[in-house]
Design an enzyme around this catalytic site. Structure first.
Site, PDB file in Angstrom:
ATOM      1  N   HIS A  65      -9.503  -2.222  18.211  1.00  0.00           N
ATOM      2  CA  HIS A  65      -9.270  -0.879  17.673  1.00  0.00           C
ATOM      3  C   HIS A  65     -10.573  -0.380  17.065  1.00  0.00           C
ATOM      4  CE1 HIS A  65      -7.183   2.469  15.990  1.00  0.00           C
ATOM      5  NE2 HIS A  65      -7.356   2.091  14.743  1.00  0.00           N
ATOM      6  N   ARG A 123     -11.278   5.219   6.077  1.00  0.00           N
ATOM      7  CA  ARG A 123     -12.636   5.731   6.347  1.00  0.00           C
ATOM      8  C   ARG A 123     -12.866   7.085   5.702  1.00  0.00           C
ATOM      9  NH1 ARG A 123     -13.856   5.899  12.596  1.00  0.00           N
ATOM     10  NH2 ARG A 123     -11.626   6.118  12.930  1.00  0.00           N
ATOM     11  N   SER A 130      -4.207  -2.054   8.228  1.00  0.00           N
ATOM     12  CA  SER A 130      -5.505  -1.851   7.574  1.00  0.00           C
ATOM     13  C   SER A 130      -6.664  -2.121   8.534  1.00  0.00           C
ATOM     14  CB  SER A 130      -5.636  -2.783   6.361  1.00  0.00           C
ATOM     15  OG  SER A 130      -4.494  -2.697   5.545  1.00  0.00           O
ATOM     16  N   ASP A 180       2.173  -1.297  -4.656  1.00  0.00           N
ATOM     17  CA  ASP A 180       0.745  -0.983  -4.801  1.00  0.00           C
ATOM     18  C   ASP A 180       0.218  -1.718  -6.026  1.00  0.00           C
ATOM     19  OD1 ASP A 180      -1.878   0.480  -4.689  1.00  0.00           O
ATOM     20  OD2 ASP A 180      -0.792   1.755  -3.289  1.00  0.00           O
ATOM     21  N   GLY A 185       0.867  -1.177   0.000  1.00  0.00           N
ATOM     22  CA  GLY A 185       0.000   0.000   0.000  1.00  0.00           C
ATOM     23  C   GLY A 185       0.902   1.225   0.000  1.00  0.00           C
ATOM     24  N   ALA A 186       0.833   2.005  -1.079  1.00  0.00           N
ATOM     25  CA  ALA A 186       1.703   3.187  -1.192  1.00  0.00           C
ATOM     26  C   ALA A 186       0.877   4.458  -1.054  1.00  0.00           C
ATOM     27  CB  ALA A 186       2.440   3.154  -2.531  1.00  0.00           C
ATOM     28  N   GLY A 187      -0.166   4.379  -0.242  1.00  0.00           N
ATOM     29  CA  GLY A 187      -1.042   5.538  -0.044  1.00  0.00           C
ATOM     30  C   GLY A 187      -0.481   6.474   1.011  1.00  0.00           C
ATOM     31  N   ILE A 202      -0.459   6.352   4.446  1.00  0.00           N
ATOM     32  CA  ILE A 202       0.397   5.759   5.488  1.00  0.00           C
ATOM     33  C   ILE A 202       1.628   5.132   4.840  1.00  0.00           C
ATOM     34  CG2 ILE A 202       0.526   4.171   7.455  1.00  0.00           C
ATOM     35  CD1 ILE A 202      -2.447   4.374   7.795  1.00  0.00           C
ATOM     36  N   ASN A 247     -12.007  -4.434   2.523  1.00  0.00           N
ATOM     37  CA  ASN A 247     -10.617  -4.669   2.920  1.00  0.00           C
ATOM     38  C   ASN A 247     -10.308  -6.143   3.169  1.00  0.00           C
ATOM     39  OD1 ASN A 247     -10.064  -2.022   2.571  1.00  0.00           O
ATOM     40  ND2 ASN A 247      -9.899  -1.490   4.735  1.00  0.00           N
TER      41      ASN A 247
END
Ligand SMILES: NC(=O)c1ccc[n+]([C@@H]2O[C@H](COP(=O)([O-])OP(=O)(O)OC[C@H]3O[C@@H](n4cnc5c(N)ncnc54)[C@H](O)[C@@H]3O)[C@@H](O)[C@H]2O)c1
Length: 312
Positions: A179, A86, A123, A35, A11-13, A15, A99
């Protein structure tokens, strides 16, 4: 000769990018930013920008963007942020069906290519995603953990520090449980340089701070339209460092339980000792009846999420 460690970021978003920046600055190893093919340009662009930043800041790490699973083979640490975050008004649980599919696909690829890695899942919904990761990879539970407790505790520490008028680094706080909305801030284990925080913060203020901590993620989502990423990334990097440097940090993480605290076959936030063998120990602390009741409620909510996952 010792080789550099290999850090894979799935995931290169938001975060993922911050994770890469922190890992590079701290020279934890060489970084692969992964990604999906549609986002390969983002992964490669962030990687190149961060390599160039090394020339300015003086760190040395190779940072590559990829959408090929083969490039991740032999990674020492894998941090998973793949998925969607979210939007305002959503709960973490609303992300479950999207997810879960993504995490199952990621796990399948890690199983064959990164069989010795220490895997940190970020995630959401966290406790269900980390469970799916353990199931999908088949890795021993000490090498599959979830990040949430450090972040939730950091939020509690900040709010307590501001209320008490002290430096945030002098505050230690503990948030356990799932969480989500049922997370369990534990006032009896919050201290300000050894002084019980309840001596310096009134009961009324403490209750308001606990509530703000529970909504800490949503507060950021409401402000900027997406999830927090600086503190989540720093929290996951703290866990990666604890493993890579065998630091034996005692920190709250989502860990797989086999009877500890009275729960079995679920991931939930508890204090663990994190070192070179991954989760080396789950630490069982005494909780007062009210705190234990809250932890029971949280475990129940996590269990319901797992039941929902099984139907998807
Ligand atoms: N555990 C925590 O405390 C915590 C804190 C904040 C956010 N989160 C969660 O972390 C996740 C990531 O947040 P973000 O802000 O970085 O989101 P983001 O949308 O910025 O990045 C997610 C990235 O995952 C990628 N992705 C999607 N499917 C993929 C796949 N199959 N393989 C690889 N990559 C894939 C997307 O293309 C995207 O680039 C969200 O689910 C968010 O809710 C958890």
């Amino acid at each position: 000769m010792a080789q550099r460690k290999k850090i894979a970021l799935i995931g290169a978003g938001n975060i993922g990018g911050e994770l890469a920046a922190l890992a590079a600055r701290q020279e934890l190893g060489d970084v692969w930013l992964f990604d999906i093919p549609e986002k390969i340009g983002v992964a490669q662009g962030k990687a190149l920008d961060l390599e160039q930043n090394g020339a300015v800041l003086g760190y040395d790490a190779a940072i590559c963007g990829t959408s090929s699973w083969d490039d991740l083979a032999g990674s020492d640490v894998v941090i998973v942020t793949a998925g969607v975050p979210r939007k305002p008004g959503m709960s973490r649980d609303d992300l479950l069906s999207i997810n879960l599919k993504i995490i199952r696909r990621v796990a399948e690829n890690l199983r064959t290519r990164c069989s010795d890695a220490f895997v940190i899942v970020v995630s959401d919904p966290l406790d269900a995603m980390v469970y799916a990761m353990k199931e999908g990879t088949g890795f021993p539970s000490e090498r599959v953990v979830g990040m949430a407790g450090i972040l939730d505790s950091a939020r509690l520490q900040l709010f307590l520090a501001r209320e008490a008028g002290v430096a945030v680094k002098d505050v230690r706080a503990m948030v356990l449980g799932g969480h989500g909305d049922t997370m369990v801030p534990v006032p009896s284990y919050c201290t300000i340089n050894g002084i019980p925080a309840r001596q310096l913060v009134s009961a009324e203020k403490f209750a308001a701070i606990v509530e703000r901590t529970r909504n800490g993620g949503a507060e950021v989502v409401k402000l900027m339209g997406t999830s927090a990423y600086y503190a989540p990334a720093a929290s996951a990097i703290q866990m990666a460092k604890a493993y890579l440097n065998d630091e034996k940090r005692l920190i709250p993480c989502a860990a797989y339980l086999r009877g500890e605290y009275g729960y079995s076959d679920l991931y939930i936030g508890v204090p663990v000792v994190l070192g070179g063998r991954g989760v080396e120990r789950i630490v069982e602390i005494a909780l007062d009846p009210g705190e234990k009741q809250m932890l029971d409620n949280s475990a129940k909510a996590v269990r319901e999420l797992l039941e929902a996952s099984k139907k998807l």
